[in-house]
Design a protein around this motif. Structure first.
Motif, mmCIF file in Angstrom:
data_model
loop_
_atom_site.group_PDB
_atom_site.id
_atom_site.type_symbol
_atom_site.label_atom_id
_atom_site.label_comp_id
_atom_site.label_asym_id
_atom_site.label_seq_id
_atom_site.Cartn_x
_atom_site.Cartn_y
_atom_site.Cartn_z
ATOM 1 N N GLN A 39 -10.933 57.546 -41.432
ATOM 2 C CA GLN A 39 -11.631 56.343 -41.862
ATOM 3 C C GLN A 39 -12.906 56.172 -41.049
ATOM 4 O O GLN A 39 -13.004 56.607 -39.900
ATOM 5 C CB GLN A 39 -10.754 55.111 -41.741
ATOM 6 N N LYS A 40 -13.896 55.551 -41.665
ATOM 7 C CA LYS A 40 -15.186 55.290 -41.005
ATOM 8 C C LYS A 40 -15.716 53.959 -41.501
ATOM 9 O O LYS A 40 -15.318 53.460 -42.562
ATOM 10 C CB LYS A 40 -16.197 56.404 -41.288
ATOM 11 N N ASN A 64 -9.856 58.001 -46.347
ATOM 12 C CA ASN A 64 -9.314 58.996 -47.265
ATOM 13 C C ASN A 64 -8.134 59.673 -46.591
ATOM 14 O O ASN A 64 -8.066 59.739 -45.354
ATOM 15 C CB ASN A 64 -10.365 60.016 -47.731
ATOM 16 N N LEU A 65 -7.218 60.147 -47.396
ATOM 17 C CA LEU A 65 -6.048 60.866 -46.885
ATOM 18 C C LEU A 65 -5.507 61.745 -48.001
ATOM 19 O O LEU A 65 -5.930 61.634 -49.163
ATOM 20 C CB LEU A 65 -4.969 59.893 -46.379
ATOM 21 N N PHE A 66 -4.571 62.629 -47.633
ATOM 22 C CA PHE A 66 -3.941 63.505 -48.614
ATOM 23 C C PHE A 66 -2.443 63.257 -48.646
ATOM 24 O O PHE A 66 -1.802 63.054 -47.608
ATOM 25 C CB PHE A 66 -4.206 64.978 -48.285
ATOM 26 N N GLY A 82 -10.320 54.836 -50.460
ATOM 27 C CA GLY A 82 -10.477 53.409 -50.713
ATOM 28 C C GLY A 82 -10.925 52.674 -49.472
ATOM 29 O O GLY A 82 -11.582 53.249 -48.594
ATOM 30 N N ASP A 83 -10.578 51.397 -49.389
ATOM 31 C CA ASP A 83 -10.962 50.547 -48.258
ATOM 32 C C ASP A 83 -9.761 50.316 -47.348
ATOM 33 O O ASP A 83 -8.614 50.308 -47.800
ATOM 34 C CB ASP A 83 -11.469 49.193 -48.751
ATOM 35 N N PHE A 100 -2.473 46.037 -37.712
ATOM 36 C CA PHE A 100 -2.281 47.345 -38.334
ATOM 37 C C PHE A 100 -3.267 47.475 -39.484
ATOM 38 O O PHE A 100 -3.796 46.470 -39.982
ATOM 39 C CB PHE A 100 -0.842 47.525 -38.831
ATOM 40 N N TYR A 101 -3.523 48.707 -39.894
ATOM 41 C CA TYR A 101 -4.462 48.942 -40.997
ATOM 42 C C TYR A 101 -3.737 48.873 -42.332
ATOM 43 O O TYR A 101 -2.724 49.530 -42.548
ATOM 44 C CB TYR A 101 -5.148 50.300 -40.845
ATOM 45 N N ARG A 102 -4.287 48.037 -43.216
ATOM 46 C CA ARG A 102 -3.764 47.933 -44.580
ATOM 47 C C ARG A 102 -4.772 48.613 -45.502
ATOM 48 O O ARG A 102 -5.976 48.331 -45.441
ATOM 49 C CB ARG A 102 -3.545 46.482 -44.980
#
Length: 241
Positions: A39-40, A64-66, A82-83, A100-102
């Protein structure tokens, strides 16, 4: 496929990604590929954080992720983007890990299936479903419109005569399939709103996918007929099968 509504929320925790169904084999579930999360934040948001113009929870990141299918022989890969945003935990006992990141996905490719599509479904119709699955994450209005197109394609396959509008075709279909015709009318209304107003509610679109799943399960897989035949076979054999 039974109802999977609990999977399709707008957001999820980075550490609790829903077990989405695999879009390739339709048997396995997807799991996050280790160390694939990135993430950035944009330069202007970074500067606002440095100057304390905004607080960290107000900063929107891009991620982004896989994901990968858990069945080794399949191993399909799905990219998600996404965001992401910091959210405070409801349970204040986690003092050291207060936030935490949502994640809020804005796209998945190839998109997980939101409905079970029978193997005997015509190839062109399967492609329309795949497009609808993808649009679900990008534009709910466009997704609703695509569901309307799917109804048109199903009627084509059922050889319902062309007419001046979809409502007329569905009315004609009621002579042979009254239950499915009413279902298609519901999808037509939702698709019209998606087309004309450019929007649709998430819950309504999910309702439509459930309705379509039932319709194509009968039209292309004859599920009710198979169940009726199974019941009759058991009854005829008085349970000795």
């Amino acid at each position: 496929m039974a109802s999977t509504r609990e999977l399709w929320g707008e957001t999820f925790s980075k550490d609790e990604i829903p077990p989405y169904p695999c879009p390739l084999c339709n048997r396995g579930t997807l799991h996050c590929v280790p160390d694939s999360f990135r993430q950035k934040i944009s330069r202007d948001v970074e500067e606002q954080l440095e100057t304390q113009w905004i607080d960290p929870p107000d900063a929107v990141h891009q991620f982004n992720l896989f994901l990968q299918c858990g069945i080794a022989k399949c191993g399909a890969i799905v990219s998600v983007q996404g965001d992401s945003q910091l959210v405070e935990r409801d349970n204040r006992e986690f003092v050291e890990d207060r936030y935490f990141y949502r994640l809020a996905p804005q796209g998945m490719y190839p998109a997980p299936p939101l409905a079970a599509v029978p193997k005997d479904t015509p190839k062109l119709l399967k492609k329309e479903f795949e497009t609808a699955f993808a649009l679900f994450w990008i534009d709910l209005g466009a997704c609703a419109n695509r569901l309307r197109i799917i109804v048109e394609k199903i009627l084509d396959h059922q050889r319902v005569p062309a007419a001046r509008d979809l409502a007329t075709r569905i009315a004609s279909f009621k002579n042979s399939e009254p239950d499915h015709a009413t279902m298609f009318d519901a999808l037509r209304f939702v698709g019209n709103i998606g087309s004309h107003e450019g929007k649709a509610s998430r819950d309504t679109v999910l309702d439509c996918f459930e309705l379509l799943q039932e319709a194509i399960g009968e039209l292309f897989d004859q599920r009710k007929s198979k169940l009726a035949s199974m019941k009759q076979r058991i009854v005829n054999a008085k349970g000795r099968v």
